[in-house]
Design a protein around this motif. Structure first.
Motif, PDB file in Angstrom:
ATOM      1  N   ARG A  67       0.843  -1.205   0.000  1.00  0.00           N
ATOM      2  CA  ARG A  67       0.000   0.000   0.000  1.00  0.00           C
ATOM      3  C   ARG A  67       0.871   1.245   0.000  1.00  0.00           C
ATOM      4  O   ARG A  67       0.630   2.212  -0.699  1.00  0.00           O
ATOM      5  CB  ARG A  67      -0.907   0.015   1.246  1.00  0.00           C
ATOM      6  CG  ARG A  67      -2.131  -0.843   1.132  1.00  0.00           C
ATOM      7  CD  ARG A  67      -3.215  -0.479   2.129  1.00  0.00           C
ATOM      8  NE  ARG A  67      -2.804  -0.563   3.524  1.00  0.00           N
ATOM      9  CZ  ARG A  67      -2.669   0.480   4.313  1.00  0.00           C
ATOM     10  NH1 ARG A  67      -2.916   1.686   3.864  1.00  0.00           N
ATOM     11  NH2 ARG A  67      -2.296   0.326   5.578  1.00  0.00           N
ATOM     12  N   ASN A  94       2.386   1.840  -3.328  1.00  0.00           N
ATOM     13  CA  ASN A  94       1.411   2.259  -4.346  1.00  0.00           C
ATOM     14  C   ASN A  94       0.799   3.613  -3.975  1.00  0.00           C
ATOM     15  O   ASN A  94      -0.399   3.720  -3.706  1.00  0.00           O
ATOM     16  CB  ASN A  94       0.316   1.197  -4.488  1.00  0.00           C
ATOM     17  CG  ASN A  94       0.747   0.055  -5.366  1.00  0.00           C
ATOM     18  OD1 ASN A  94       0.488   0.034  -6.562  1.00  0.00           O
ATOM     19  ND2 ASN A  94       1.459  -0.900  -4.762  1.00  0.00           N
ATOM     20  N   ASN A  95       1.625   4.601  -3.946  1.00  0.00           N
ATOM     21  CA  ASN A  95       1.188   5.981  -3.630  1.00  0.00           C
ATOM     22  C   ASN A  95       0.416   6.073  -2.319  1.00  0.00           C
ATOM     23  O   ASN A  95      -0.572   6.805  -2.230  1.00  0.00           O
ATOM     24  CB  ASN A  95       0.323   6.545  -4.765  1.00  0.00           C
ATOM     25  CG  ASN A  95       1.098   6.653  -6.045  1.00  0.00           C
ATOM     26  OD1 ASN A  95       2.290   6.975  -6.045  1.00  0.00           O
ATOM     27  ND2 ASN A  95       0.456   6.333  -7.154  1.00  0.00           N
ATOM     28  N   PHE A 138      -2.977  -4.489  -6.606  1.00  0.00           N
ATOM     29  CA  PHE A 138      -1.608  -3.959  -6.569  1.00  0.00           C
ATOM     30  C   PHE A 138      -0.868  -4.187  -7.894  1.00  0.00           C
ATOM     31  O   PHE A 138       0.223  -3.651  -8.098  1.00  0.00           O
ATOM     32  CB  PHE A 138      -0.803  -4.623  -5.437  1.00  0.00           C
ATOM     33  CG  PHE A 138      -1.252  -4.226  -4.060  1.00  0.00           C
ATOM     34  CD1 PHE A 138      -1.270  -2.885  -3.682  1.00  0.00           C
ATOM     35  CD2 PHE A 138      -1.638  -5.168  -3.129  1.00  0.00           C
ATOM     36  CE1 PHE A 138      -1.672  -2.509  -2.406  1.00  0.00           C
ATOM     37  CE2 PHE A 138      -2.038  -4.812  -1.856  1.00  0.00           C
ATOM     38  CZ  PHE A 138      -2.063  -3.475  -1.499  1.00  0.00           C
TER      39      PHE A 138
END
Lengths: 150, 80
Positions: free
Chosen positions: B14, B17-18, B58
């Motif tokens: 998480r 992923n930005n 993801f």
């Protein structure tokens, strides 16, 4: 707290209210001189119909109130997702299983009491009591599982 | 028989992923945020289908998100 958890909590409160009402009426009957079949049948009907109605109405009301609270808190019109995912379904199944076991034990005990010489009215009265208690135990176990994670 | 446990790298993924929020991941995987929290803290092992959906969210293979390791090893990894 997820929507499912809130829904279970509302059900628990409604079952507790119904059980409270049932026990109060039973105690009153005993104080007035014992169980009268006509009054008892009426009480069972009220409790059974009441349980269903209070549960449905309670959930509808809780739904409306929670949606309003959610909208005020997030300041958006975005509706909260009322989905039941796989974890919710598993928790629901576990709760139902625990409630079923509790009810089965209750029915067995009620029949045992009948076999020991108590009147049939007492047995049916106890079965109603255990049916509501089983739902309470099931709801409590569901809330416990939600709080623990699973 | 040696005990095994399901571990995951959801928190790390998480972040990579930005800094995807739990709510965003829950929406992508089609579950509630509470379920993501339970999976992330290893309190709940997801079904194979949900595990694939999380990996898909993801954009990585399943093995990069979840692993099945001996319990002792997982404790060592957590403590590292």
């Amino acid at each position: 707290m997820s929507y499912q958890e809130k829904s279970v909590t509302v059900s628990l409160v409604s079952y507790l209210l119904i059980l409270g009402y049932y026990l109060t009426r039973i105690v009153t009957m005993f104080q007035d001189g014992g169980l009268v079949s006509s009054q008892l049948f009426g009480l069972w009907a009220i409790v059974i119909v009441g349980t269903i109605l209070v549960n449905i109405l309670g959930n509808i009301l809780a739904n409306i109130v929670l949606s309003i609270v959610h909208a005020i808190r997030t300041r958006t019109n975005k509706v909260e997702r009322y989905i039941a995912d796989e974890r919710d379904k598993l928790i629901d199944l576990k709760g139902e299983k625990i409630a079923y076991i509790t009810f089965s034990v209750g029915v067995f005990l009620s029949m045992l009491i009948f076999a020991l010489g108590q009147p049939a009215l007492v047995m049916f009265g106890l079965i109603i009591f255990f049916s509501i208690s089983a739902e309470i135990v099931g709801s409590i176990s569901q809330i416990f599982l939600y709080r623990r994670g699973f | 028989m040696e005990k095994y446990t399901v571990r995951n790298k959801i928190r790390k993924l998480r972040f990579q992923n930005n800094e995807m929020t739990q709510e965003q991941l829950a929406e992508k995987a089609g579950v509630t945020r509470q379920t993501i929290i339970a999976i992330e803290s290893a309190k709940y092992s997801p079904s194979l289908e949900l595990a694939f959906r999380i990996a898909l969210a993801f954009g990585v293979p399943l093995g990069d998100v979840f692993s099945y390791d001996p319990e002792d090893e997982s404790n060592q990894i957590i403590n590292k």
